[in-house]
Design a protein around this motif. Structure first.
Motif, short mmCIF file in Angstrom:
data_model
loop_
_atom_site.label_atom_id
_atom_site.label_comp_id
_atom_site.label_asym_id
_atom_site.label_seq_id
_atom_site.Cartn_x
_atom_site.Cartn_y
_atom_site.Cartn_z
N GLY A 169 47.21 44.19 31.63
CA GLY A 169 47.88 44.77 32.79
C GLY A 169 46.87 45.32 33.77
O GLY A 169 46.25 46.36 33.52
N GLY A 170 46.68 44.62 34.86
CA GLY A 170 45.79 45.12 35.92
C GLY A 170 44.33 44.82 35.69
O GLY A 170 43.47 45.39 36.37
N ILE A 171 44.03 43.92 34.75
CA ILE A 171 42.62 43.59 34.48
C ILE A 171 42.32 42.21 35.07
O ILE A 171 43.00 41.24 34.74
CB ILE A 171 42.33 43.62 32.96
CG1 ILE A 171 42.68 45.01 32.40
CG2 ILE A 171 40.87 43.26 32.68
CD1 ILE A 171 42.73 45.07 30.89
N GLY A 172 41.31 42.16 35.95
CA GLY A 172 41.03 40.88 36.61
C GLY A 172 39.56 40.60 36.82
O GLY A 172 39.20 39.57 37.37
N ASP A 173 38.70 41.52 36.39
CA ASP A 173 37.25 41.27 36.52
C ASP A 173 36.48 42.08 35.47
O ASP A 173 37.08 42.74 34.63
CB ASP A 173 36.76 41.56 37.95
CG ASP A 173 36.86 43.03 38.33
OD1 ASP A 173 37.22 43.85 37.48
OD2 ASP A 173 36.59 43.35 39.51
N GLY A 174 35.14 42.02 35.57
CA GLY A 174 34.31 42.70 34.58
C GLY A 174 34.49 44.21 34.59
O GLY A 174 34.39 44.86 33.54
N VAL A 275 57.65 34.37 42.07
CA VAL A 275 56.19 34.26 41.95
C VAL A 275 55.70 35.41 41.07
O VAL A 275 55.24 36.44 41.55
CB VAL A 275 55.51 34.28 43.34
CG1 VAL A 275 54.01 34.02 43.20
CG2 VAL A 275 56.13 33.27 44.27
N MET A 276 55.83 35.23 39.75
CA MET A 276 55.38 36.30 38.85
C MET A 276 53.87 36.45 38.97
O MET A 276 53.14 35.46 38.93
CB MET A 276 55.76 35.98 37.40
CG MET A 276 57.25 36.07 37.14
SD MET A 276 57.63 35.88 35.39
CE MET A 276 59.41 35.71 35.47
N ALA A 277 53.42 37.69 39.11
CA ALA A 277 51.98 37.98 39.19
C ALA A 277 51.82 39.48 39.02
O ALA A 277 52.73 40.26 39.31
CB ALA A 277 51.41 37.54 40.54
N GLY A 278 50.65 39.88 38.55
CA GLY A 278 50.39 41.30 38.35
C GLY A 278 49.85 41.97 39.61
O GLY A 278 49.55 41.30 40.60
N GLN A 279 49.72 43.29 39.54
CA GLN A 279 49.25 44.06 40.70
C GLN A 279 47.81 43.70 41.08
O GLN A 279 47.39 43.96 42.20
CB GLN A 279 49.33 45.55 40.40
CG GLN A 279 50.75 46.08 40.37
CD GLN A 279 50.81 47.59 40.19
OE1 GLN A 279 49.94 48.19 39.59
NE2 GLN A 279 51.85 48.20 40.72
N ILE A 280 47.08 43.09 40.14
CA ILE A 280 45.68 42.75 40.40
C ILE A 280 45.57 41.53 41.33
O ILE A 280 44.48 41.20 41.80
CB ILE A 280 44.94 42.49 39.05
CG1 ILE A 280 43.43 42.73 39.20
CG2 ILE A 280 45.22 41.11 38.49
CD1 ILE A 280 43.04 44.14 39.44
N ALA A 281 46.70 40.89 41.65
CA ALA A 281 46.68 39.70 42.51
C ALA A 281 45.88 39.96 43.80
O ALA A 281 45.18 39.07 44.29
CB ALA A 281 48.10 39.26 42.84
N GLY A 282 45.99 41.18 44.32
CA GLY A 282 45.29 41.52 45.57
C GLY A 282 43.79 41.39 45.48
O GLY A 282 43.10 41.30 46.51
N MET A 283 43.25 41.37 44.26
CA MET A 283 41.80 41.32 44.08
C MET A 283 41.31 39.91 43.75
O MET A 283 40.11 39.66 43.66
CB MET A 283 41.41 42.26 42.95
CG MET A 283 40.05 42.89 43.08
SD MET A 283 39.79 44.05 41.72
CE MET A 283 39.69 42.93 40.32
#
Ligand code: TUI
Length: 307
Positions: A169-174, A275-283
């Motif tokens: 949840g909300g993880i999209g990078d290092g 369009v299911m996607a998490g809040q991290i989509a913005g990043m």
């Protein structure tokens, strides 16, 4: 980066791909596993035989381990639960419910069982029931969600159980991976970033919608009926939320969303589709191969954790 989770699953990097409905099919699962993470086939609402075919196709693409996510609200969950045993799958994750009734069968088959939990209570129950690890999934995730955020849920689950905790949840990078480790996780599960992978078969329009998304572009439908689903704001979510506010029944709302995830994923209808996607989509800003994503994120996480 060795943790109890990489040891448990026999993988090189502590990264698990989410079992996303329509998205987590054999190409993506095999690519994530080939890149050193754990790929997953998403059972979602598919019949058992469709999942069996997906498993067999993934095996043609990789010799590395991959798992299957069993979506417990599916009418086919009982069949999928048996198919994973028959096909000799070694890792099963579950979502959207309590997998207690399958635990004995899966453990007897030597399967590593990793339920997604959205609360400390379910995490404790799963540990007692024999789970090998739990995925603590915060409400920043895309799709069906709980109420707690990743930042609050992961450390509370890590304090409550002795089995390894995987953060989602909300993880999209290092940075997200390093932060999850600071909260007590020993691996992460990521969905939205892998949706835009080169190996992901979703329609280019779906990928583009995620890549163009801004920080506050997601919303949650279905809260009034106890089935909250996070997806990107569009005409469908506006119609849905308006109908929720008008007090429409669960059945009427279900009718509105029936097939809309498929419409978005397969046809690229990002206006009337879900369009299911998490809040991290913005990043998430670019399409890359799974290997590029995993190598980049691991290098960043290792550097941050050594600082
Ligand atoms: O399962 C998910 N995410 C999903 S499933 C899905 S398919 C779907 N499509 C349309 C409407 C609804 C579903 C799309 N996204 N994530 C794992 C997850 N599990 N998140 C939250 C939970 C969860 C919540 C409550 C798990 C257990 C739970 O309580 C179970 C209980 O009985 O106490």
């Amino acid at each position: 980066m060795k943790t109890r989770v990489t040891e448990l699953l026999g993988i090189e990097c502590p990264i698990i791909q989410g079992g996303m409905a329509w998205v987590a099919e054999h190409h993506l699962a095999a690519a994530v596993s080939e890149a050193g993470g754990l790929g997953l086939i998403g059972g979602a609402n598919a019949p058992g035989e469709v999942v069996r075919e997906e498993i067999r196709k993934a095996r043609e693409l990789t010799k590395k381990p991959f798992g299957v996510n069993v979506m417990l609200m599916s009418p086919h969950a009982d069949d999928v639960a048996k198919v994973v045993v028959e096909e000799g799958i070694k890792v099963v994750t579950t979502g959207a419910g309590n997998p207690g009734k399958y635990m004995e069968m899966w453990k007897a088959a030597g399967i590593k069982v990793i339920p997604v939990v959205a609360s400390v209570a379910l995490a404790r129950m799963m540990e007692k029931g024999g789970a090998d690890a739990v995925i603590a999934e915060g409400m920043e995730s895309g799709g069906h969600i709980g109420e707690a955020t990743t930042m609050t849920l992961v450390p509370q689950v890590a304090d409550a159980v002795s089995i390894p905790v995987i953060a989602a949840g909300g993880i999209g990078d290092g940075r997200g991976i390093a932060a999850a480790f600071m909260l007590g996780a020993e691996a992460v599960q990521m969905g939205t970033r892998f949706v835009v992978a080169k190996e992901s078969i979703v329609h280019p329009g779906y990928k583009e919608r995620i890549i163009k998304a801004k920080d506050i572009d997601s919303t949650v439908t279905g809260r009034t009926h106890g089935h909250p689903v996070r997806c990107l704001r569009n005409q469908m979510t506006r119609d849905y939320i308006k109908m929720e506010q008008e007090g429409k029944s669960f059945e009427e709302l279900e009718y509105l969303t029936l097939g809309t995830l498929r419409k978005a994923v397969m046809e690229g209808d990002t206006v009337n589709g879900t369009v299911m996607a998490g809040q991290i989509a913005g990043m998430i800003k670019k399409e890359q191969t799974c290997k590029e994503m995993i190598d980049e994120m691991m290098a960043e996480a290792v550097q941050l954790l050594h600082r």
